[in-house]
Design an enzyme around this catalytic site. Sequence first.
Site, mmCIF file in Angstrom:
data_model
loop_
_atom_site.group_PDB
_atom_site.id
_atom_site.type_symbol
_atom_site.label_atom_id
_atom_site.label_comp_id
_atom_site.label_asym_id
_atom_site.label_seq_id
_atom_site.Cartn_x
_atom_site.Cartn_y
_atom_site.Cartn_z
ATOM 1 N N ASP A 81 0.866 -1.185 0.000
ATOM 2 C CA ASP A 81 0.000 0.000 0.000
ATOM 3 C C ASP A 81 0.901 1.233 0.000
ATOM 4 O OD1 ASP A 81 -2.061 1.821 0.273
ATOM 5 O OD2 ASP A 81 -2.856 0.969 2.121
ATOM 6 N N ASP A 92 -3.246 7.158 -3.780
ATOM 7 C CA ASP A 92 -3.252 6.088 -2.780
ATOM 8 C C ASP A 92 -3.635 4.813 -3.517
ATOM 9 O OD1 ASP A 92 -3.486 4.470 -0.573
ATOM 10 O OD2 ASP A 92 -4.973 5.698 0.464
ATOM 11 N N HIS A 184 -11.721 6.195 1.336
ATOM 12 C CA HIS A 184 -11.823 7.530 1.913
ATOM 13 C C HIS A 184 -11.714 8.592 0.829
ATOM 14 C CE1 HIS A 184 -7.365 7.463 1.548
ATOM 15 N NE2 HIS A 184 -7.535 6.195 1.884
ATOM 16 N N HIS A 192 -7.247 11.525 4.584
ATOM 17 C CA HIS A 192 -8.582 11.036 4.946
ATOM 18 C C HIS A 192 -9.462 12.257 5.194
ATOM 19 C CE1 HIS A 192 -6.126 7.449 5.732
ATOM 20 N NE2 HIS A 192 -7.227 6.770 5.512
ATOM 21 N N GLU A 217 -10.906 0.867 -1.613
ATOM 22 C CA GLU A 217 -9.981 -0.208 -1.246
ATOM 23 C C GLU A 217 -10.705 -1.385 -0.587
ATOM 24 O OE1 GLU A 217 -7.134 1.015 1.818
ATOM 25 O OE2 GLU A 217 -8.210 2.900 2.040
ATOM 26 N N GLU A 310 -6.483 -1.413 -4.251
ATOM 27 C CA GLU A 310 -6.921 -0.021 -4.101
ATOM 28 C C GLU A 310 -6.532 0.825 -5.300
ATOM 29 O OE1 GLU A 310 -6.519 3.576 -0.778
ATOM 30 O OE2 GLU A 310 -5.088 1.912 -0.774
#
Length: 325
Positions: A81, A92, A184, A192, A217, A310
């Site tokens: 990640d 992300d 998010h 976030h 994700e 993700e």
Amino acid sequence: MQEEYEKAGKIASKVRKEAAKKITAGMKVIDFIDWIESEITSQGVGLSFPCNISINQIAAHYTSPPNDDTIFCYGDIVKIDLGAEVNGYISDTAVTVVVEGDNVEPVDEQGNPLKMPGRLDDGNPVVTDEDIELRQNLVEASSSALENVLSIVKDGVTLNEIGKTVQDTINSYGFTPIVSLAGHSLEQNNLHAGISIPNYPDASTYTLKEGDHVAIEPFASSGAGITSDIPEYYIYSFMNNKPVRNPQAKILLKNISKNNRYFPFAQRHVKTSMDNNHFMRALRPLIMNGSIYPHAVLKDKADGMVAQTEHTVIVEKEGCEVTTL
């Protein structure tokens, strides 16, 4: 803004793909993380968070502490990640890999067992063909869930619809989504940003809007589908500049406030001459007074295996742009 999001996504995507090919049994996690993060920062951009490398039952929030001896083993199911930021605009992205290659003995040069906080076993676990098949199916369940969500994301889609798609897809493989973890929303300098993207139907009528930037994700688990904390902390976030008496803590807080204010960080990201013991002693009062928030390592509550996939997307009128393809 659009160009920055796209640049951050392109860099993260490239590194993610290369990392998935590079990982092998016997490799030290800290060496792998150092390579990933240097590949990102060598492009002249920042890290949107410390690279998370979560092995087997660990679902999230593991990154190497200093002198980490944790090694990868054959058959590990590893969540990679990572993210980049360009002028505060964030990508992300994550992929899960089942590790191949030959194991090495989990001992140092003197024959002492390695200290491996990133593993919940003692290294060199016995992994059967059935274990490998299950873990590969977990990876497919998570990645298919993400693909199915991306096919429905557009202006007006509800969070409940997204969560239902994730759950239905993962359930169809015989697994469970992790309901305590979520995607998010993203904003400049804010990883976030307030909206949580569920991995189960939460009955929310909230709708995504054109122009929203979100990270989606899906986590698939062969266990409980809910996480519990491990009392280990390797990732931190700056919260406030609160008064503190300890002189070293004051210096450390000033440093973090200046250099690590907006994005989560690991100890290796803090520019300080403190050794590990002094760093932790200075950090402790900052955690106690709420200046710094520690992110606990999370594992599946029933020690099930976990996969994560993700992407970062920009919501459009009739679909979405995936910046991290």
